[in-house]
Design a protein around this motif. Sequence first.
Motif, PDB file in Angstrom:
ATOM      1  N   ASN A  64       0.810  -1.217   0.000  1.00 54.70           N
ATOM      2  CA  ASN A  64       0.000   0.000   0.000  1.00 54.70           C
ATOM      3  C   ASN A  64       0.845   1.271   0.000  1.00 54.70           C
ATOM      4  OD1 ASN A  64      -2.394  -1.332  -0.106  1.00 54.70           O
ATOM      5  ND2 ASN A  64      -3.009  -0.939   1.991  1.00 54.70           N
ATOM      6  N   SER A  65       1.992   1.243   0.671  1.00 49.17           N
ATOM      7  CA  SER A  65       2.815   2.442   0.806  1.00 49.17           C
ATOM      8  C   SER A  65       3.872   2.559  -0.293  1.00 49.17           C
ATOM      9  CB  SER A  65       3.512   2.460   2.173  1.00 49.17           C
ATOM     10  OG  SER A  65       2.567   2.502   3.215  1.00 49.17           O
ATOM     11  N   THR A  66       3.945   1.573  -1.184  1.00 46.44           N
ATOM     12  CA  THR A  66       4.976   1.581  -2.226  1.00 46.44           C
ATOM     13  C   THR A  66       4.615   2.578  -3.322  1.00 46.44           C
ATOM     14  OG1 THR A  66       5.511  -0.737  -1.803  1.00 46.44           O
ATOM     15  CG2 THR A  66       6.196   0.180  -3.919  1.00 46.44           C
ATOM     16  N   ILE A  67       5.558   3.454  -3.660  1.00 47.63           N
ATOM     17  CA  ILE A  67       5.332   4.437  -4.722  1.00 47.63           C
ATOM     18  C   ILE A  67       6.158   4.125  -5.964  1.00 47.63           C
ATOM     19  CG2 ILE A  67       4.648   6.266  -3.153  1.00 47.63           C
ATOM     20  CD1 ILE A  67       7.452   7.374  -3.290  1.00 47.63           C
ATOM     21  N   LEU A  68       7.144   3.255  -5.866  1.00 42.78           N
ATOM     22  CA  LEU A  68       7.975   2.868  -7.001  1.00 42.78           C
ATOM     23  C   LEU A  68       8.611   1.520  -6.694  1.00 42.78           C
ATOM     24  CD1 LEU A  68       9.369   3.619  -9.719  1.00 42.78           C
ATOM     25  CD2 LEU A  68      11.209   4.623  -8.361  1.00 42.78           C
ATOM     26  N   ALA A  69       8.571   0.613  -7.665  1.00 39.02           N
ATOM     27  CA  ALA A  69       9.134  -0.713  -7.396  1.00 39.02           C
ATOM     28  C   ALA A  69       9.706  -1.324  -8.667  1.00 39.02           C
ATOM     29  CB  ALA A  69       8.076  -1.647  -6.809  1.00 39.02           C
ATOM     30  N   ASP A  70      10.903  -1.815  -8.594  1.00 39.92           N
ATOM     31  CA  ASP A  70      11.522  -2.675  -9.594  1.00 39.92           C
ATOM     32  C   ASP A  70      12.089  -3.833  -8.810  1.00 39.92           C
ATOM     33  OD1 ASP A  70      12.765  -3.899 -11.665  1.00 39.92           O
ATOM     34  OD2 ASP A  70      14.223  -2.313 -12.066  1.00 39.92           O
ATOM     35  N   GLN A  71      11.319  -4.905  -8.691  1.00 39.77           N
ATOM     36  CA  GLN A  71      11.635  -5.956  -7.738  1.00 39.77           C
ATOM     37  C   GLN A  71      11.171  -7.301  -8.277  1.00 39.77           C
ATOM     38  OE1 GLN A  71       9.254  -4.584  -4.424  1.00 39.77           O
ATOM     39  NE2 GLN A  71       7.427  -5.629  -5.153  1.00 39.77           N
ATOM     40  N   HIS A  72      11.575  -8.357  -7.597  1.00 32.80           N
ATOM     41  CA  HIS A  72      11.147  -9.711  -7.956  1.00 32.80           C
ATOM     42  C   HIS A  72      11.097 -10.547  -6.686  1.00 32.80           C
ATOM     43  CE1 HIS A  72      10.521 -13.256 -10.442  1.00 32.80           C
ATOM     44  NE2 HIS A  72      11.419 -13.875  -9.712  1.00 32.80           N
ATOM     45  N   ILE A  73       9.930 -11.109  -6.399  1.00 32.84           N
ATOM     46  CA  ILE A  73       9.753 -11.996  -5.255  1.00 32.84           C
ATOM     47  C   ILE A  73       9.812 -13.428  -5.759  1.00 32.84           C
ATOM     48  CG2 ILE A  73       8.274 -12.642  -3.316  1.00 32.84           C
ATOM     49  CD1 ILE A  73       9.296  -9.787  -3.163  1.00 32.84           C
ATOM     50  N   ALA A  74      10.707 -14.219  -5.210  1.00 30.22           N
ATOM     51  CA  ALA A  74      10.886 -15.599  -5.664  1.00 30.22           C
ATOM     52  C   ALA A  74       9.983 -16.554  -4.881  1.00 30.22           C
ATOM     53  CB  ALA A  74      12.352 -16.025  -5.493  1.00 30.22           C
ATOM     54  N   GLU A  75       9.408 -17.501  -5.614  1.00 32.49           N
ATOM     55  CA  GLU A  75       8.652 -18.629  -5.048  1.00 32.49           C
ATOM     56  C   GLU A  75       7.439 -18.231  -4.198  1.00 32.49           C
ATOM     57  OE1 GLU A  75      11.409 -21.183  -3.035  1.00 32.49           O
ATOM     58  OE2 GLU A  75      12.866 -21.100  -4.662  1.00 32.49           O
ATOM     59  N   PRO A  76       6.617 -17.275  -4.672  1.00 32.57           N
ATOM     60  CA  PRO A  76       5.376 -16.995  -3.939  1.00 32.57           C
ATOM     61  C   PRO A  76       4.352 -18.106  -4.169  1.00 32.57           C
ATOM     62  CG  PRO A  76       5.405 -15.746  -5.960  1.00 32.57           C
ATOM     63  CD  PRO A  76       6.737 -16.474  -5.892  1.00 32.57           C
ATOM     64  N   LYS A  77       3.324 -18.145  -3.329  1.00 31.38           N
ATOM     65  CA  LYS A  77       2.261 -19.140  -3.461  1.00 31.38           C
ATOM     66  C   LYS A  77       0.914 -18.470  -3.189  1.00 31.38           C
ATOM     67  CE  LYS A  77       5.163 -22.965  -1.779  1.00 31.38           C
ATOM     68  NZ  LYS A  77       5.321 -23.985  -0.704  1.00 31.38           N
ATOM     69  N   PHE A  78      -0.098 -18.919  -3.927  1.00 28.34           N
ATOM     70  CA  PHE A  78      -1.470 -18.484  -3.669  1.00 28.34           C
ATOM     71  C   PHE A  78      -2.322 -19.731  -3.578  1.00 28.34           C
ATOM     72  CE2 PHE A  78      -5.743 -17.414  -5.209  1.00 28.34           C
ATOM     73  CZ  PHE A  78      -6.078 -16.430  -4.297  1.00 28.34           C
ATOM     74  N   SER A  79      -3.088 -19.858  -2.506  1.00 25.94           N
ATOM     75  CA  SER A  79      -3.910 -21.045  -2.322  1.00 25.94           C
ATOM     76  C   SER A  79      -5.327 -20.656  -1.948  1.00 25.94           C
ATOM     77  CB  SER A  79      -3.313 -21.964  -1.246  1.00 25.94           C
ATOM     78  OG  SER A  79      -3.259 -21.301   0.004  1.00 25.94           O
ATOM     79  N   LEU A  80      -6.274 -21.506  -2.347  1.00 25.79           N
ATOM     80  CA  LEU A  80      -7.684 -21.354  -2.018  1.00 25.79           C
ATOM     81  C   LEU A  80      -8.181 -22.640  -1.393  1.00 25.79           C
ATOM     82  CD1 LEU A  80      -9.072 -19.589  -5.239  1.00 25.79           C
ATOM     83  CD2 LEU A  80      -8.798 -18.549  -2.988  1.00 25.79           C
ATOM     84  N   ASN A  81      -8.862 -22.506  -0.266  1.00 24.18           N
ATOM     85  CA  ASN A  81      -9.503 -23.648   0.380  1.00 24.18           C
ATOM     86  C   ASN A  81     -11.011 -23.542   0.155  1.00 24.18           C
ATOM     87  OD1 ASN A  81      -7.116 -24.730   1.434  1.00 24.18           O
ATOM     88  ND2 ASN A  81      -7.244 -23.490   3.267  1.00 24.18           N
ATOM     89  N   PHE A  82     -11.585 -24.550  -0.480  1.00 23.17           N
ATOM     90  CA  PHE A  82     -13.030 -24.609  -0.695  1.00 23.17           C
ATOM     91  C   PHE A  82     -13.621 -25.602   0.295  1.00 23.17           C
ATOM     92  CE2 PHE A  82     -11.222 -23.268  -4.696  1.00 23.17           C
ATOM     93  CZ  PHE A  82     -12.091 -22.284  -5.140  1.00 23.17           C
ATOM     94  N   ILE A  83     -14.474 -25.107   1.167  1.00 23.88           N
ATOM     95  CA  ILE A  83     -15.150 -25.961   2.150  1.00 23.88           C
ATOM     96  C   ILE A  83     -16.576 -26.149   1.657  1.00 23.88           C
ATOM     97  CG2 ILE A  83     -15.791 -26.243   4.577  1.00 23.88           C
ATOM     98  CD1 ILE A  83     -13.557 -24.230   5.256  1.00 23.88           C
TER      99      ILE A  83
END
Length: 294
Positions: free
Chosen positions: A11-30
């Motif tokens: 939210n506070s980032t105003i400029l970025a040239d970056q790379h995040i390695a090995e992120p994950k996104f998961s969804l749990n369906f109940i």
Amino acid sequence: TNQPYSIALFNSTILADQHIAEPKFSLNFINSFGLPSNVNFTRFEVEKNSIPNTISITHEGPNIPGDLLIGTPNTLKNATASKLSDTTKLKLTSTNSNIEDLFDGAPKSLSFGATFNIGDGADPSHDYFVKNNSRFQLQSEIEIPLKGWVVTNEIADTIPNVDWPDFENDLMLTNQQFRLKFKFNNGLPLNMYLQVLFLDTNGAVVSQLFDAGSEQLIKSSPVNPINGESSGKTLAISYITVGEAKYNQMALSKDMVIIFKFTTGGTLHQNITILSSDAIDIAMSLEASGTIKP
């Protein structure tokens, strides 16, 4: 359904040239429906602070059980007579999707469109059921490891309604001179830069801490070239002198905007890893001088 999620980390980032390695996104369906069910994601997009403003997330490679498929129905486990509900966990990783591209420009939000399908008219079985409290529940999780590289990441935070002491009238001090001394012993593989803007009630800049732009106050710890981890600590000492004229300008402000800039240590685009044991020690002292009115 069309569901947006805010990604508050940037939210506070105003400029970025970056790379995040090995992120994950998961969804749990109940699922507490006692019927065959599936969900089909028709759209998966991220809104970013940089151009292009949006990026579509896609599944890549072979379909492996547990993968979150996009554009293809994902089969969900359903309730049974002996189990009131069942959970299906689906995930996107750096090996089955382009999710690593998601964080390169400081994403603001994630949104998706999906259709849920309940029941299978071609299934002749009658061993299915729906109760008056049957429902779908959805839980999401984003895992962002502290691993990757940053060419530049600027973060701005505002401190409002600053009350500046009046040294001349309250302490009868003239010819004021102040010097801040910072001592940093950095065990993080990050270089850090600082700038402070001072704004009046109209939001106009009346002064800034460094006249020539942000200055590097903290130097990265040494970085292991093999695993990107910190291999020691780096000591840095910085002095910041504030004269009477600059202080009087600063005192005209009501708000301070602190701009932090980060870059990773090591070589350019080298993935670094921040461990839970990494730390930075900071010591600060203030020296003041002046003439006391008789």
